[in-house]
Scaffold this motif. Structure first.
Motif, PDB file in Angstrom:
ATOM      1  N   GLU A 147      32.303  27.747  29.345  1.00  0.00           N
ATOM      2  CA  GLU A 147      32.887  27.293  30.333  1.00  0.00           C
ATOM      3  C   GLU A 147      32.126  27.925  31.880  1.00  0.00           C
ATOM      4  O   GLU A 147      32.094  29.303  31.636  1.00  0.00           O
ATOM      5  CB  GLU A 147      34.470  27.711  30.389  1.00  0.00           C
ATOM      6  N   ALA A 148      32.330  27.351  32.586  1.00  0.00           N
ATOM      7  CA  ALA A 148      31.768  27.744  33.806  1.00  0.00           C
ATOM      8  C   ALA A 148      32.830  28.475  34.695  1.00  0.00           C
ATOM      9  O   ALA A 148      33.936  27.745  34.871  1.00  0.00           O
ATOM     10  CB  ALA A 148      31.052  26.714  34.749  1.00  0.00           C
ATOM     11  N   VAL A 163      43.556  38.592  51.511  1.00  0.00           N
ATOM     12  CA  VAL A 163      43.431  37.451  52.019  1.00  0.00           C
ATOM     13  C   VAL A 163      41.735  37.165  52.509  1.00  0.00           C
ATOM     14  O   VAL A 163      41.171  38.163  53.250  1.00  0.00           O
ATOM     15  CB  VAL A 163      43.955  36.974  53.437  1.00  0.00           C
ATOM     16  N   GLY A 164      41.046  36.319  51.942  1.00  0.00           N
ATOM     17  CA  GLY A 164      39.712  36.193  52.204  1.00  0.00           C
ATOM     18  C   GLY A 164      38.716  36.672  51.021  1.00  0.00           C
ATOM     19  O   GLY A 164      37.707  36.335  50.734  1.00  0.00           O
ATOM     20  N   ARG A 165      39.380  37.440  50.039  1.00  0.00           N
ATOM     21  CA  ARG A 165      38.881  37.914  48.844  1.00  0.00           C
ATOM     22  C   ARG A 165      38.824  36.739  47.769  1.00  0.00           C
ATOM     23  O   ARG A 165      39.461  35.836  47.778  1.00  0.00           O
ATOM     24  CB  ARG A 165      39.470  39.177  48.234  1.00  0.00           C
ATOM     25  N   THR A 166      37.958  36.956  46.792  1.00  0.00           N
ATOM     26  CA  THR A 166      37.869  36.142  45.733  1.00  0.00           C
ATOM     27  C   THR A 166      38.040  36.773  44.320  1.00  0.00           C
ATOM     28  O   THR A 166      37.831  38.172  44.101  1.00  0.00           O
ATOM     29  CB  THR A 166      36.529  35.266  45.503  1.00  0.00           C
ATOM     30  N   PHE A 167      38.327  35.995  43.400  1.00  0.00           N
ATOM     31  CA  PHE A 167      38.547  36.416  41.799  1.00  0.00           C
ATOM     32  C   PHE A 167      38.485  35.391  40.998  1.00  0.00           C
ATOM     33  O   PHE A 167      38.299  34.260  41.383  1.00  0.00           O
ATOM     34  CB  PHE A 167      39.705  37.059  41.762  1.00  0.00           C
ATOM     35  N   GLN A 168      37.969  35.534  39.771  1.00  0.00           N
ATOM     36  CA  GLN A 168      37.734  34.660  38.587  1.00  0.00           C
ATOM     37  C   GLN A 168      38.789  34.611  37.514  1.00  0.00           C
ATOM     38  O   GLN A 168      39.184  35.754  37.183  1.00  0.00           O
ATOM     39  CB  GLN A 168      36.523  34.534  38.425  1.00  0.00           C
TER      40      GLN A 168
END
Length: 254
Positions: free
Chosen positions: A158-159, A146-151
């Motif tokens: 594409e952005a 929780v709080g981490r990010t991913f793509q």
């Protein structure tokens, strides 16, 4: 003797699979498909119609929870992509789904940390995601993500979108009972901007499901006249996923 042993082995395999815990409660769940193509609703008004349909179904006596679900577990459908964390593409695909706020309540899948999707996950807000325990183990060493990010791996031109993880849920099966638990990510249905003619819902009820479907059909068509409504039982998805084992056990006994 060979046939008898084979029949016993296939029967035991079937029994073992039938008792596997998929991570959600399978009884009392309807997968509802709604198609607006025969309705007179303008495409620009579909989102409003979907909101009304969900609200009306939620108010039907006997309905405990209802939520959007782009993919119903065990249905044979799937969506998977590679992800990027801290600038590095990770090995292995992640399965994904797009869901409504009450999805985990409907499936009775426990939230382990963080929060479920809610009103704050609205169009234009920070892109968010919920992940399962296998996702946390595979990509964050088992730590609370929780709080981490991913793509998601973006296509040419594409952005990339950065998704902030706001919740952690228990592992569940995705495609069938045979598979090992694997990483799953969930996105809020409210963030979807491309609104097609179809809406898929998960409905949990404490009523006999066959007695509920006429009321649900009538309720949907009050908001969307002439809409096509179809139903599947979660238990049927699971039964169909074991058709090979059932067939082999039956042939071995014949």
């Amino acid at each position: 003797m060979v046939l008898i042993v084979g029949a016993l082995l296939f029967g035991r395999s079937l029994r073992n699979l039938a008792t596997v815990d998929p991570g959600f409660r399978t009884d009392g769940i309807l997968a509802v498909g709604i198609d607006l193509r025969r309705s007179a609703i303008d495409p620009a008004a579909r989102m409003q119609a979907y909101t009304q349909i969900v609200e009306r179904i939620r108010a039907v006596p006997g309905v405990m929870h209802v939520a959007e679900a782009f993919i119903a577990p065990m249905s044979g459908s799937g969506w998977n992509q590679n992800i990027v964390i801290d600038g590095q593409q990770r090995d292995g695909n992640v399965n994904f789904n797009r869901i409504g706020p009450d999805y985990f309540k409907a499936m009775e899948t426990p939230l382990v940390a963080g929060r479920a999707f809610g009103p704050e996950d609205r169009p234009g807000s920070t892109p968010t995601a919920i992940v399962n325990e296998s996702f946390a183990r595979a990509h964050f060493g088992g730590a609370n993500p929780v709080g981490r990010t991913f793509q998601l791996v973006a296509g040419m031109g594409e952005a990339p979108t950065h998704y902030q993880i706001v919740g952690l849920v228990r592992d569940t099966k995705y495609g069938d009972l045979r598979e090992e638990f694997s990483p799953i990510g969930y996105f809020p249905a409210a963030h979807e901007t491309r609104v097609g003619p179809g809406l898929d819902l998960i409905v949990r009820s404490d009523m006999t499901l066959s007695s509920l479907t006429p009321t649900l059909t009538r309720t949907v068509r009050e908001a969307a006249p002439n809409a096509t409504v179809s139903y599947d039982l979660m238990s049927t998805y699971i039964r169909d996923s074991l058709v090979t084992e059932r067939l082999m056990a039956s042939l071995s006994l014949s």
